[in-house]
Design a protein around this motif. Structure first.
Motif, PDB file in Angstrom:
ATOM      1  N   ASP A  71      46.325  30.330  38.841  1.00 45.01           N
ATOM      2  CA  ASP A  71      45.716  31.582  39.539  1.00 45.01           C
ATOM      3  C   ASP A  71      46.374  31.600  40.992  1.00 45.01           C
ATOM      4  O   ASP A  71      46.434  30.591  41.666  1.00 45.01           O
ATOM      5  CB  ASP A  71      44.457  31.339  39.588  1.00 45.01           C
ATOM      6  N   GLY A  72      46.442  32.909  41.267  1.00 46.92           N
ATOM      7  CA  GLY A  72      46.873  33.150  42.695  1.00 46.92           C
ATOM      8  C   GLY A  72      45.619  32.518  43.930  1.00 46.92           C
ATOM      9  O   GLY A  72      46.000  31.643  44.635  1.00 46.92           O
ATOM     10  N   LEU A  73      44.564  33.360  43.661  1.00 45.59           N
ATOM     11  CA  LEU A  73      43.333  33.020  44.419  1.00 45.59           C
ATOM     12  C   LEU A  73      42.321  32.662  43.233  1.00 45.59           C
ATOM     13  O   LEU A  73      42.098  33.152  42.215  1.00 45.59           O
ATOM     14  CB  LEU A  73      42.771  34.262  45.195  1.00 45.59           C
ATOM     15  N   HIS A  74      41.888  31.394  43.448  1.00 46.06           N
ATOM     16  CA  HIS A  74      40.566  30.886  42.486  1.00 46.06           C
ATOM     17  C   HIS A  74      39.325  30.350  43.273  1.00 46.06           C
ATOM     18  O   HIS A  74      39.704  29.644  43.995  1.00 46.06           O
ATOM     19  CB  HIS A  74      41.501  29.773  41.620  1.00 46.06           C
ATOM     20  N   CYS A  75      38.162  30.918  42.926  1.00 43.15           N
ATOM     21  CA  CYS A  75      36.988  30.579  43.296  1.00 43.15           C
ATOM     22  C   CYS A  75      36.116  30.313  42.324  1.00 43.15           C
ATOM     23  O   CYS A  75      35.624  30.987  41.715  1.00 43.15           O
ATOM     24  CB  CYS A  75      36.425  31.352  44.347  1.00 43.15           C
ATOM     25  N   GLU A  76      35.456  29.103  42.599  1.00 39.05           N
ATOM     26  CA  GLU A  76      34.551  28.536  41.603  1.00 39.05           C
ATOM     27  C   GLU A  76      33.705  27.352  42.049  1.00 39.05           C
ATOM     28  O   GLU A  76      34.112  26.330  42.571  1.00 39.05           O
ATOM     29  CB  GLU A  76      35.373  27.958  40.321  1.00 39.05           C
ATOM     30  N   SER A 111      50.881  32.834  36.753  1.00 39.79           N
ATOM     31  CA  SER A 111      50.959  32.630  35.138  1.00 39.79           C
ATOM     32  C   SER A 111      49.564  32.766  34.470  1.00 39.79           C
ATOM     33  O   SER A 111      49.592  33.450  33.379  1.00 39.79           O
ATOM     34  CB  SER A 111      51.510  31.298  34.795  1.00 39.79           C
ATOM     35  N   SER A 112      48.624  32.694  34.899  1.00 36.83           N
ATOM     36  CA  SER A 112      47.356  32.969  34.598  1.00 36.83           C
ATOM     37  C   SER A 112      46.709  34.273  35.099  1.00 36.83           C
ATOM     38  O   SER A 112      47.190  35.403  35.168  1.00 36.83           O
ATOM     39  CB  SER A 112      46.243  31.553  34.617  1.00 36.83           C
ATOM     40  N   ASP A 113      45.804  34.121  36.090  1.00 37.96           N
ATOM     41  CA  ASP A 113      44.868  35.256  36.838  1.00 37.96           C
ATOM     42  C   ASP A 113      45.595  35.542  38.183  1.00 37.96           C
ATOM     43  O   ASP A 113      45.558  34.243  39.027  1.00 37.96           O
ATOM     44  CB  ASP A 113      43.453  35.236  36.713  1.00 37.96           C
ATOM     45  N   ALA A 114      45.911  36.787  38.823  1.00 38.39           N
ATOM     46  CA  ALA A 114      46.115  36.930  40.128  1.00 38.39           C
ATOM     47  C   ALA A 114      45.162  36.459  41.177  1.00 38.39           C
ATOM     48  O   ALA A 114      45.261  35.812  41.989  1.00 38.39           O
ATOM     49  CB  ALA A 114      46.473  38.188  40.244  1.00 38.39           C
ATOM     50  N   GLY A 151      50.290  39.095  36.399  1.00 41.89           N
ATOM     51  CA  GLY A 151      49.799  37.732  35.908  1.00 41.89           C
ATOM     52  C   GLY A 151      49.316  38.191  34.329  1.00 41.89           C
ATOM     53  O   GLY A 151      49.307  39.280  33.948  1.00 41.89           O
ATOM     54  N   GLY A 152      48.669  37.066  33.803  1.00 46.18           N
ATOM     55  CA  GLY A 152      48.005  37.228  32.443  1.00 46.18           C
ATOM     56  C   GLY A 152      47.100  38.315  32.736  1.00 46.18           C
ATOM     57  O   GLY A 152      46.647  39.205  31.744  1.00 46.18           O
ATOM     58  N   GLU A 153      46.063  38.163  33.851  1.00 50.29           N
ATOM     59  CA  GLU A 153      44.966  39.080  34.050  1.00 50.29           C
ATOM     60  C   GLU A 153      45.213  39.325  35.548  1.00 50.29           C
ATOM     61  O   GLU A 153      45.375  38.296  36.477  1.00 50.29           O
ATOM     62  CB  GLU A 153      43.603  38.408  33.923  1.00 50.29           C
ATOM     63  N   GLY A 154      44.731  40.457  35.975  1.00 50.42           N
ATOM     64  CA  GLY A 154      44.938  40.900  37.216  1.00 50.42           C
ATOM     65  C   GLY A 154      43.869  40.335  38.055  1.00 50.42           C
ATOM     66  O   GLY A 154      43.903  39.542  38.882  1.00 50.42           O
ATOM     67  N   ILE A 155      42.608  40.741  37.666  1.00 54.57           N
ATOM     68  CA  ILE A 155      41.308  40.370  38.474  1.00 54.57           C
ATOM     69  C   ILE A 155      40.566  39.891  37.361  1.00 54.57           C
ATOM     70  O   ILE A 155      40.048  40.830  36.333  1.00 54.57           O
ATOM     71  CB  ILE A 155      40.588  41.547  39.249  1.00 54.57           C
ATOM     72  N   ALA A 173      49.608  43.398  33.963  1.00 55.59           N
ATOM     73  CA  ALA A 173      49.198  42.112  33.057  1.00 55.59           C
ATOM     74  C   ALA A 173      49.624  42.321  31.631  1.00 55.59           C
ATOM     75  O   ALA A 173      49.914  43.023  31.167  1.00 55.59           O
ATOM     76  CB  ALA A 173      47.561  42.362  33.207  1.00 55.59           C
ATOM     77  N   THR A 174      49.348  40.986  31.119  1.00 53.12           N
ATOM     78  CA  THR A 174      49.650  40.673  29.588  1.00 53.12           C
ATOM     79  C   THR A 174      48.506  40.472  29.009  1.00 53.12           C
ATOM     80  O   THR A 174      48.885  40.385  27.826  1.00 53.12           O
ATOM     81  CB  THR A 174      50.647  39.623  29.546  1.00 53.12           C
ATOM     82  N   ASP A 175      47.381  40.438  29.381  1.00 48.47           N
ATOM     83  CA  ASP A 175      45.900  40.360  28.722  1.00 48.47           C
ATOM     84  C   ASP A 175      45.060  41.612  29.113  1.00 48.47           C
ATOM     85  O   ASP A 175      45.059  42.259  28.437  1.00 48.47           O
ATOM     86  CB  ASP A 175      45.543  38.926  29.115  1.00 48.47           C
ATOM     87  N   ASP A 176      44.436  41.276  30.254  1.00 46.58           N
ATOM     88  CA  ASP A 176      43.383  42.099  30.746  1.00 46.58           C
ATOM     89  C   ASP A 176      43.761  42.535  32.159  1.00 46.58           C
ATOM     90  O   ASP A 176      44.328  41.616  32.815  1.00 46.58           O
ATOM     91  CB  ASP A 176      42.015  41.581  30.664  1.00 46.58           C
ATOM     92  N   GLY A 177      43.869  43.823  32.551  1.00 44.61           N
ATOM     93  CA  GLY A 177      44.255  44.114  33.853  1.00 44.61           C
ATOM     94  C   GLY A 177      43.006  43.843  34.811  1.00 44.61           C
ATOM     95  O   GLY A 177      43.056  43.019  35.804  1.00 44.61           O
ATOM     96  N   ILE A 178      41.920  44.390  34.625  1.00 43.70           N
ATOM     97  CA  ILE A 178      40.706  43.806  35.177  1.00 43.70           C
ATOM     98  C   ILE A 178      39.502  43.421  34.187  1.00 43.70           C
ATOM     99  O   ILE A 178      39.329  44.046  33.026  1.00 43.70           O
ATOM    100  CB  ILE A 178      40.037  44.912  36.003  1.00 43.70           C
TER     101      ILE A 178
END
Length: 424
Positions: A253-258, A280-283, A301-305, A321-326
């Motif tokens: 992920d580009g930015l990831h918060c969890e 490669s995964s989520d932006a 990315g795979g998903e944008g947001i 995106a290649t999966d979901d945009g948002i």
């Protein structure tokens, strides 16, 4: 018409607005734990995060308000005056030079100007819990084999401020642990981090994360070039950005918060800055919510947001995106229903072929304003709950529509309905 809103009864008092990072928003009654919104047809007021402390030390105080109170929140409630200063006060600062195979130990509050080139050198901050430490990077180049270049064990807050000189930090191998601590990033911190300045910071992590913070991470200025095998910027509690230039290439992920322990945390807030993220995964991914109040974001990315609640008030957002945009999915117990809410901004989404959705919610979708331009080979909207259109412009495959449409396939909107409940 009024729509269902989401908020907490905790709000932050308005502080003195800071130039360059100032934004206003309003909140009203709701039944969720993180956002408040108001909408009336195409005219909407900005919604805002109100549940988490996004940095109110030094310059802002918090207060309780009843659910019927209107409140406003600016960037100065999230960023302190010192956060927003792009030049450090170096009068009385300590001058330090990095050297090979060494540790620079910083154990007390103060400003430290650091320069030089070294290998296997760590700047280690282990100060008192009330101490504020400012690291001024003035032409620093560190390349390590297996340990962070900057390692913050303890401080109230650590500032990483760049001068106009270029700085680079790299870790080329797999990270080794520090006792029970799994150090997994070029910059690793157990306490709050603030990034600002007028220069460039390049970060390369060949095997893991670029920046990892166990509390809050803020960016208020500077230029950042980050390449990482895993997440480029990750935080447990919040990531907040009001300015800066970001060029991010991420193996995850580009930015990831969890935050696995507190469902009110795991928040990403952006009100400004220029982003180019190739992940490669989520932006951008946050477990609880993502709020965009501004900025220019080019996301690939795979998903944008992705988040449980995605709130877009403003900004220029381009997603490939290649999966979901948002995507809104149940990733946090803070909300009963995943939701996507768009109140403004310019959003362009380009989807790949196959089983893809430009805007996909496992719960609700609400559009109150803004411009949304979607190019989708399969599904433009996928909503498992309620889809509400109150205003704004929606363009799908070159055709403007006046509602959230049922599935418009590639080819100017003449495709048939895609199977499955709630596809639009």
């Amino acid at each position: 018409m009024l729509k269902k809103t989401y908020a907490i009864i905790i709000s932050l008092a308005l502080a003195v607005a800071m130039a360059g990072c100032s934004q206003s928003s309003s909140s009203t009654d709701a039944n969720s734990a993180a956002f408040s919104t108001t909408a009336s047809s195409a005219q909407t007021s900005k919604a805002t995060i109100t549940n988490a402390d996004l940095g109110t030390d030094e310059s802002a105080s918090s207060q309780e308000s009843s659910s019927s109170d209107n409140s406003s929140k600016t960037d100065s409630d999230r960023f302190t005056e010192r956060d927003l200063q792009q030049t450090a006060d170096t009068s009385g600062a300590k001058q330090l030079t990095v050297s090979d195979n060494s540790t620079i130990d910083i154990t007390e509050a103060g400003v430290y100007v650091i320069s030089g080139t070294a290998s296997n050198c760590t700047i280690k901050v282990n100060a008192a819990s009330e101490d504020k430490v400012q690291l001024v990077l003035d032409g620093v180049n560190i390349t390590n084999d297996d340990f962070p270049a900057i390692y913050v064990l303890s401080a109230d807050k650590c500032f990483v401020t760049t001068t106009e000189k270029e700085n680079s930090l790299s870790v080329t191998g797999e990270f080794r642990s520090d006792g029970d601590t799994n150090t997994d990033a070029v910059i690793f911190s157990k306490d709050d981090l603030v990034f600002n300045g007028k220069g460039t910071l390049k970060i390369v992590s060949k095997y893991d994360n670029g920046i990892s913070g166990k509390d809050d991470i803020k960016f208020t200025g500077g230029t950042y070039e980050i390449s990482s095998a895993n997440d480029s910027v990750e935080s447990n509690d919040t990531i907040s950005v009001c300015d800066g230039t970001f060029n991010i290439t991420s193996g995850k992920d580009g930015l990831h918060c969890e935050n696995d322990e507190d469902s009110t945390l795991g928040i990403i807030y952006i009100s400004g800055g220029v982003f180019s993220i190739n992940a490669s995964s989520d932006a951008i991914q946050a477990n609880t919510n993502v709020q965009l109040d501004g900025g220019t974001l080019n996301l690939k990315g795979g998903e944008g947001i992705e988040s449980t609640y995605v709130l877009i008030n403003d900004g220029k957002i381009n997603i490939q995106a290649t999966d979901d945009g948002i995507n809104a999915a149940s990733k946090s117990s803070a909300y009963n229903t995943p939701s996507i809410e768009i109140n403004g901004g310019e959003i362009t989404i380009s989807m790949g072929q196959g089983d893809t959705d430009a805007i996909d919610s496992n719960g609700n979708i609400t559009i109150n304003g803004g411009k949304i331009d979607i190019t989708a080979g399969m599904s433009s909207f996928d909503c498992d709950g309620k889809a509400t259109y109150n205003g704004g412009t929606i363009i799908i495959n070159g055709t403007q529509v006046d509602s959230i449409p049922q599935s418009m396939m590639g080819g100017g909107g003449n495709g048939g309905m895609r199977g499955g409940r709630g596809d639009f």
